[in-house]
Write a protein that holds these residues in place. Structure first.
Motif, PDB file in Angstrom:
ATOM      1  N   ALA A 292       0.611  -1.231  -0.173  1.00 41.14           N
ATOM      2  CA  ALA A 292      -0.308  -0.271  -0.023  1.00 41.14           C
ATOM      3  C   ALA A 292       1.116   0.843  -0.012  1.00 41.14           C
ATOM      4  O   ALA A 292       1.071   1.809   1.122  1.00 41.14           O
ATOM      5  CB  ALA A 292      -0.605  -0.041   0.992  1.00 41.14           C
ATOM      6  N   LEU A 293       1.359   1.539  -1.271  1.00 43.30           N
ATOM      7  CA  LEU A 293       2.109   2.928  -1.661  1.00 43.30           C
ATOM      8  C   LEU A 293       3.690   2.674  -0.980  1.00 43.30           C
ATOM      9  O   LEU A 293       4.600   2.043  -0.933  1.00 43.30           O
ATOM     10  CB  LEU A 293       1.191   4.234  -0.568  1.00 43.30           C
ATOM     11  N   ARG A 294       4.124   3.435   0.709  1.00 44.86           N
ATOM     12  CA  ARG A 294       4.635   3.071   1.380  1.00 44.86           C
ATOM     13  C   ARG A 294       5.286   2.829   2.799  1.00 44.86           C
ATOM     14  O   ARG A 294       4.076   2.996   3.020  1.00 44.86           O
ATOM     15  CB  ARG A 294       6.243   4.578   0.847  1.00 44.86           C
ATOM     16  N   GLU A 295       6.031   2.241   2.867  1.00 43.54           N
ATOM     17  CA  GLU A 295       5.939   2.156   4.349  1.00 43.54           C
ATOM     18  C   GLU A 295       7.292   2.953   5.235  1.00 43.54           C
ATOM     19  O   GLU A 295       8.752   3.317   4.994  1.00 43.54           O
ATOM     20  CB  GLU A 295       6.304   0.908   5.204  1.00 43.54           C
ATOM     21  N   PHE A 446      -3.576   0.325  -2.509  1.00 38.04           N
ATOM     22  CA  PHE A 446      -3.401   1.125  -0.454  1.00 38.04           C
ATOM     23  C   PHE A 446      -5.006   1.255  -0.903  1.00 38.04           C
ATOM     24  O   PHE A 446      -6.283   0.975   0.868  1.00 38.04           O
ATOM     25  CB  PHE A 446      -3.460   2.695  -1.281  1.00 38.04           C
ATOM     26  N   LEU A 447      -6.329   1.298  -1.582  1.00 41.91           N
ATOM     27  CA  LEU A 447      -7.500   1.964  -2.166  1.00 41.91           C
ATOM     28  C   LEU A 447      -8.102  -0.021  -1.861  1.00 41.91           C
ATOM     29  O   LEU A 447      -9.094  -0.101  -1.066  1.00 41.91           O
ATOM     30  CB  LEU A 447      -8.584   2.056  -3.361  1.00 41.91           C
ATOM     31  N   SER A 448      -7.715  -0.968  -2.010  1.00 41.29           N
ATOM     32  CA  SER A 448      -7.951  -2.331  -1.438  1.00 41.29           C
ATOM     33  C   SER A 448      -7.621  -2.568  -0.361  1.00 41.29           C
ATOM     34  O   SER A 448      -8.813  -3.263   0.025  1.00 41.29           O
ATOM     35  CB  SER A 448      -6.667  -3.430  -2.077  1.00 41.29           C
ATOM     36  N   GLU A 449      -7.275  -1.168   0.668  1.00 43.35           N
ATOM     37  CA  GLU A 449      -6.960  -1.989   2.011  1.00 43.35           C
ATOM     38  C   GLU A 449      -8.427  -1.060   2.647  1.00 43.35           C
ATOM     39  O   GLU A 449      -8.666  -1.165   3.977  1.00 43.35           O
ATOM     40  CB  GLU A 449      -5.741  -1.034   2.794  1.00 43.35           C
ATOM     41  N   ARG A 494     -14.435  11.507  -3.695  1.00 40.17           N
ATOM     42  CA  ARG A 494     -13.553   9.971  -2.814  1.00 40.17           C
ATOM     43  C   ARG A 494     -12.917   9.031  -4.292  1.00 40.17           C
ATOM     44  O   ARG A 494     -13.742   9.515  -5.295  1.00 40.17           O
ATOM     45  CB  ARG A 494     -13.867  10.318  -1.783  1.00 40.17           C
ATOM     46  N   TYR A 495     -12.316   8.187  -3.745  1.00 40.47           N
ATOM     47  CA  TYR A 495     -12.048   7.419  -5.220  1.00 40.47           C
ATOM     48  C   TYR A 495     -12.187   6.228  -4.358  1.00 40.47           C
ATOM     49  O   TYR A 495     -11.988   5.812  -3.548  1.00 40.47           O
ATOM     50  CB  TYR A 495     -10.860   7.517  -5.889  1.00 40.47           C
TER      51      TYR A 495
END
Length: 499
Positions: A292-295, A446-449, A494-495
């Motif tokens: 989900a993008l970055r940590e 990211f959006l899947s979470e 929002r998306y």
């Protein structure tokens, strides 16, 4: 470190030849004229340290060679020194070995048990006759060191419940106290649950009574609940310093000696939180492209830092002699050092740290009080300052292990303890640039979470500018991968994943 045969003796002498001097664990004495008068001092020093070996019959000057001695007489003199000239007597091991075709007398001195320290030379008395091994020599111990040994020997340090004679109960933070009362009563059975507030504070040594019968905070009570304990004890605080280079005192590229330095005051709950925040804002948080993008990955796991700071404040020396020394937290480019006055207490050793059941509290009352003090941690979660179950060091080890970092380095002496966390190694992914494909994949992950997210939330998570993120979102909308919620120009748009 003992010598039990000729091979080990030769190896030890070769080490000393290379160093050009005695070593911490070995003391050479010529003894060509008989047993040296300072033999008792050496036995005292080794017994009070980590043990060591006295070798009679080898002269340091001239290249570390054997000399002629009366081995029988030296052997008897060493035994007398160990049994009659020091208090308590030491059960040393005495061997006669051969070196360069001559007899030498080897005396193996074991470290004395905690309850028998300090071992001292009788004729000088404890204050003037207690020695400790430092470097290649025997040195007379300071009064502070003798006091710490005596404290360990009695196994009953009570410096934390000394009355703060200038303080009053008005110094307490009522919010902290009320939270503590509630917690103690909720988790206690029997008498503690029915005591009045004053009785509870007196029995848990939050307060004590002075010679006039006035209730006053103890040092433990002051440090747990007072709004500003440093009003009375200015150095019972934390000093945080960030250094630009790996050596203290060395200036950075701009000529500065410190990147940041701050005195952290307040009760222990507040000092723990503010110290962790100071470390966090001065260290780097690496970014790893992951799912989900970055940590964000910090140089040091903050839970481990928190435990180390809490342990330092809980177990530090609160004797009069130690009150002038703060806990120090020093951040270097390659390590984090957390130091406190007062070494390990009682039977606890470096080797036992982190093992099951390995706990010994110098400040028993302070530790018990802090178990029930509520506070908001550095991450906003409400918790307790300490568990006091011997879990602090295992927590540090676990957090470091999970961050793929080595175990800490711990050092303990009579007058201080230090834990060193070594800088996290950079991962292969760290600093990895986003490609067009992995940004799109990361947005979808990211959006899947989540049910949905705004463009600004996605931008914050990615570290990419919102204008760039909107470009990627627009493409994903066009190909039907994303659905939009809200009108095109709405700030609340929002998306979410389509379908």
């Amino acid at each position: 470190m003992h010598i039990t045969n000729e091979e080990e003796l030769v190896s030890a002498v070769n080490k000393m030849r290379m160093a050009g001097t005695d070593l911490t664990e070995y003391e050479l004495k010529s003894a060509s004229g008989g047993i040296p008068k300072e033999t008792a001092e050496s036995i005292s020093a080794f017994a009070n340290s980590s043990g060591g070996v006295i070798v009679f019959g080898i002269r340091e000057s001239g290249g570390f060679h054997a000399v002629d001695i009366d081995a029988k007489s030296v052997q008897a003199g060493a035994a007398q020194a160990a049994r009659e000239l020091v208090e308590p007597p030491q059960a040393v091991e005495i061997l006669v070995l051969e070196f360069e075709s001559k007899p030498v007398v080897v005396v193996n001195v074991s470290e004395a048990p905690v309850r028998e320290k300090p071992c001292y030379v009788k004729k000088y008395g404890q204050i003037n006759g207690s020695y400790i091994r430092t470097g290649d020599g025997d040195h007379r111990m300071s009064l502070y060191e003798i006091d710490r040994f005596t404290e360990n020997q009695l196994r009953a340090a009570r410096n934390d419940i000394a009355v703060a004679k200038e303080a009053t109960t008005d110094d307490f933070d009522n919010g902290l106290l009320e939270g503590w009362f509630a917690r103690v009563r909720a988790t206690s059975f029997g008498r503690s649950a029915t005591m009045s507030n004053e009785e509870l504070m007196a029995n848990r040594r939050v307060i004590d009574y002075d010679e006039n019968g006035v209730a006053r905070p103890t040092i433990a009570g002051l440090l747990s609940f007072a709004e500003y304990p440093q009003k009375y004890y200015p150095r019972l605080n934390v000093v945080f310093t960030s250094y630009p280079t790996s050596r203290k005192g060395e200036t950075g590229p701009g000529g500065q000696r410190f990147s940041d330095t701050v005195n952290i005051d307040g009760p222990i709950p507040a000092m723990v939180v503010e110290t962790v925040r100071a470390v966090s804002r001065n260290m780097k948080h690496g970014a790893i492209v992951k799912g989900a993008l970055r940590e964000n990955v910090p140089d040091y796991p903050l839970p481990a830092v928190r435990e180390a700071v809490a342990n330092a404040l809980m177990h530090r020396d609160y004797s009069v002699e130690g009150q002038g020394t703060p806990v120090t937290v020093d951040l270097y480019p390659d390590r984090l050092e957390i130091s406190n006055p007062g070494g390990l207490f009682g039977i606890l050793t470096i080797e036992k740290l982190g093992t099951s059941g390995a706990t010994a509290s110098r400040n028993q009352f302070l530790s018990r009080i802090l178990e029930d003090v509520p506070y908001a941690d550095y991450d906003g979660r409400v918790g307790r300052v300490v568990e006091n179950r011997g879990s602090g060091y295992p927590t540090i080890n676990r957090e470091l292990e999970e961050a793929l970092m080595p175990n800490p380095i711990s050092r303990s002496s009579l007058d201080g303890f230090q834990i060193v966390l070594r800088h996290r190694k950079m991962t292969e992914q760290e600093g990895k640039a986003y490609s067009k494909n992995n940004v799109e994949d990361a947005i979808l992950a990211f959006l899947s979470e989540r049910e949905s997210a705004s463009a600004s939330e996605i931008a914050r998570a990615s570290g990419i500018g919102i204008k760039t993120i909107r470009g990627y979102i627009s493409k994903l909308l066009d190909d039907g991968t994303l659905d939009a919620i809200g009108t095109r120009n709405s700030p609340k748009r929002r998306y979410r994943l389509s379908g």
